[in-house]
Design a protein around this motif. Sequence first.
Motif, short mmCIF file in Angstrom:
data_model
loop_
_atom_site.label_atom_id
_atom_site.label_comp_id
_atom_site.label_asym_id
_atom_site.label_seq_id
_atom_site.Cartn_x
_atom_site.Cartn_y
_atom_site.Cartn_z
N THR A 176 -4.59 0.49 41.59
CA THR A 176 -3.90 -0.79 41.52
C THR A 176 -4.94 -1.89 41.33
O THR A 176 -6.07 -1.79 41.81
CB THR A 176 -3.04 -1.08 42.77
N GLU B 198 1.10 9.01 38.33
CA GLU B 198 0.36 9.01 39.58
C GLU B 198 -1.12 9.12 39.25
O GLU B 198 -1.53 9.97 38.46
CB GLU B 198 0.81 10.18 40.44
N LYS C 14 -5.03 9.64 40.54
CA LYS C 14 -5.86 10.20 41.60
C LYS C 14 -7.11 9.34 41.76
O LYS C 14 -7.66 8.87 40.75
CB LYS C 14 -6.23 11.64 41.28
N PRO C 15 -7.58 9.15 43.00
CA PRO C 15 -8.78 8.32 43.22
C PRO C 15 -9.98 8.71 42.35
O PRO C 15 -10.69 7.84 41.87
CB PRO C 15 -9.08 8.51 44.71
N ASP D 83 -6.71 3.46 44.48
CA ASP D 83 -5.50 4.10 43.93
C ASP D 83 -5.20 3.63 42.50
O ASP D 83 -4.19 4.00 41.92
CB ASP D 83 -4.30 3.84 44.83
N LYS E 144 -12.41 6.09 40.13
CA LYS E 144 -13.55 5.81 41.00
C LYS E 144 -14.53 4.82 40.37
O LYS E 144 -14.99 3.88 41.02
CB LYS E 144 -14.27 7.11 41.36
N GLN F 130 -1.32 -1.50 37.48
CA GLN F 130 -1.95 -0.20 37.65
C GLN F 130 -2.87 0.09 36.47
O GLN F 130 -2.48 -0.11 35.32
CB GLN F 130 -0.85 0.87 37.69
N LYS G 82 -8.51 -1.22 43.30
CA LYS G 82 -8.59 -0.41 44.52
C LYS G 82 -8.69 1.07 44.13
O LYS G 82 -8.49 1.43 42.97
CB LYS G 82 -7.36 -0.63 45.38
#
Length: 130
Positions: free
Chosen positions: A69, A41, A43-44, A67, A48, A83, A65
């Motif tokens: 992706t 997972e 995290k933004p 997330d 960034k 990802q 993006k």
Amino acid sequence: MRSRPLAAVGLGAVLALSACGGHAPKAPAAAPSTSLPPPPEVKPAQVKALVGRWVSPQKDYFEFKGDGTGVWKKDGQTLWTGQAIPEGDDKFRFSWQGGDPQTASYWGATLEKGAFIFSGTNQKYVKSKR
């Protein structure tokens, strides 16, 4: 040691077989399935700096993006979707066929001085202002 993604190896075999003069090549055997774990997972905050469109002089681009992706495109054709997986120090590895290779490879990127360097080609991409 860096390894090639299985699809690239399979494509090379198909191209080599298709070069056989006058004989129709047999369909290649299905590539063994990858047993990569799923991507972690993201995290933004971890991606960034990567968010946005990164364009090369050849006009292919990566777009990410918040997330993590992303997609890689050239001439309207999608070359990769997946990802971005943070590795620290502005380095990212990219998922492969939905899985996480878990090691740094040429299938990733590094952010350096405002540029995106794709490890697969060592090509520099700049952030688009669009």
